[in-house]
Design a protein around this motif. Structure first.
Motif, PDB file in Angstrom:
ATOM      1  N   PHE A 101      37.740  29.713 102.387  1.00 37.36           N
ATOM      2  CA  PHE A 101      37.124  28.462 101.956  1.00 37.36           C
ATOM      3  C   PHE A 101      37.422  28.201 100.478  1.00 37.36           C
ATOM      4  O   PHE A 101      37.542  27.069 100.045  1.00 37.36           O
ATOM      5  N   LYS A 138      42.898  27.370  97.950  1.00 40.12           N
ATOM      6  CA  LYS A 138      43.561  26.074  98.116  1.00 40.12           C
ATOM      7  C   LYS A 138      45.070  26.317  98.103  1.00 40.12           C
ATOM      8  O   LYS A 138      45.601  26.918  97.171  1.00 40.12           O
ATOM      9  N   TYR A 145      39.041  23.910 110.864  1.00 41.82           N
ATOM     10  CA  TYR A 145      38.082  23.880 109.766  1.00 41.82           C
ATOM     11  C   TYR A 145      38.644  24.623 108.552  1.00 41.82           C
ATOM     12  O   TYR A 145      38.600  24.124 107.427  1.00 41.82           O
ATOM     13  N   TYR A 184      41.644  22.673 107.093  1.00 40.04           N
ATOM     14  CA  TYR A 184      41.186  21.520 106.307  1.00 40.04           C
ATOM     15  C   TYR A 184      40.717  21.962 104.922  1.00 40.04           C
ATOM     16  O   TYR A 184      41.109  21.391 103.901  1.00 40.04           O
ATOM     17  N   HIS A 185      39.865  22.970 104.892  1.00 40.51           N
ATOM     18  CA  HIS A 185      39.284  23.390 103.613  1.00 40.51           C
ATOM     19  C   HIS A 185      40.287  24.110 102.709  1.00 40.51           C
ATOM     20  O   HIS A 185      40.064  24.185 101.501  1.00 40.51           O
ATOM     21  N   SER A 215      42.167  20.682 101.340  1.00 42.80           N
ATOM     22  CA  SER A 215      41.405  19.517 100.889  1.00 42.80           C
ATOM     23  C   SER A 215      40.164  19.968 100.126  1.00 42.80           C
ATOM     24  O   SER A 215      39.595  21.018 100.419  1.00 42.80           O
ATOM     25  N   GLU A 216      39.750  19.150  99.184  1.00 35.75           N
ATOM     26  CA  GLU A 216      38.510  19.421  98.461  1.00 35.75           C
ATOM     27  C   GLU A 216      37.323  19.105  99.374  1.00 35.75           C
ATOM     28  O   GLU A 216      37.388  18.212 100.207  1.00 35.75           O
ATOM     29  N   SER A 217      36.243  19.840  99.193  1.00 35.35           N
ATOM     30  CA  SER A 217      35.031  19.561  99.959  1.00 35.35           C
ATOM     31  C   SER A 217      34.482  18.197  99.567  1.00 35.35           C
ATOM     32  O   SER A 217      34.559  17.799  98.408  1.00 35.35           O
TER      33      SER A 217
END
Length: 176
Positions: free
Chosen positions: A30, A33, A91, A94-95, A98-100
């Motif tokens: 999480f 990046k 999930y 995506y994380h 991408s930024e939360s």
């Protein structure tokens, strides 16, 4: 030939490892990046749909077993597990790209959103060993123990699947 007890003991060790490893790996990933990667911003509505489909299939599975349709129940539960793995992969992807998205609602709706989000996250961790133990008991032919644990597992898994959709619906207006 292995006894059921020995197989169950091995399953339980594996379930313990997976139940600890999955949340830890998700938490670590999480925060990672991937550089120079196009954000996968198209994924949230897809994985919300996967959550919704899982919820519907969980209900179908309960109906099937109550109708005595064991094979249908087994097949639907296998699909639910596969969908949960697919959700988790999307999930994480995506994380990692991408930024939360912060929740932009104001007033009491913030408390509602964060309550749903918090319980969703906590129960999504709790459900891992419950699903795996419930599945293992059926696999090992321990159907009485399977039914007993499934009565706990089902409502929690259903709650996690439904609240996944609710969280998406509540935060979707705030996606960039």
């Amino acid at each position: 030939m292995e006894t059921v007890e020995l197989k169950e003991k091995r399953f339980n060790r594996l379930i313990t490892v997976v139940s600890i490893l999955v949340p830890v790996v998700v938490a670590i990933l999480f925060g990672v990046k991937l550089p120079n990667v196009e954000p996968l911003t198209f994924l949230p509505p897809i994985y919300a749909t996967v959550n919704g489909l899982t919820a519907l299939l969980l209900i179908l599975a309960v109906w099937a077993i109550k109708q005595g349709k064991q094979r249908l129940h087994q097949n639907v539960m296998n699909i639910c597990i596969a969908l949960s793995v697919l959700f988790l992969m999307m999930y994480i992807a995506y994380h990692m790209t991408s930024e939360s998205t912060p929740f932009g609602g104001e007033g009491n709706i913030r408390y509602v959103y964060y309550f749903i989000l918090f319980t969703h996250i906590i129960l999504s961790i709790v459900i891992i060993p419950l699903v795996l133990k419930t599945y293992a008991r059926a696999y090992l032919g321990k159907f009485k123990a399977h039914r007993k644990l499934a009565k706990i597992t089902f409502p929690i898994w259903l709650y996690v699947a439904v609240t996944g959709v609710v969280v998406y619906v509540m935060i979707s207006p705030y996606y960039a």
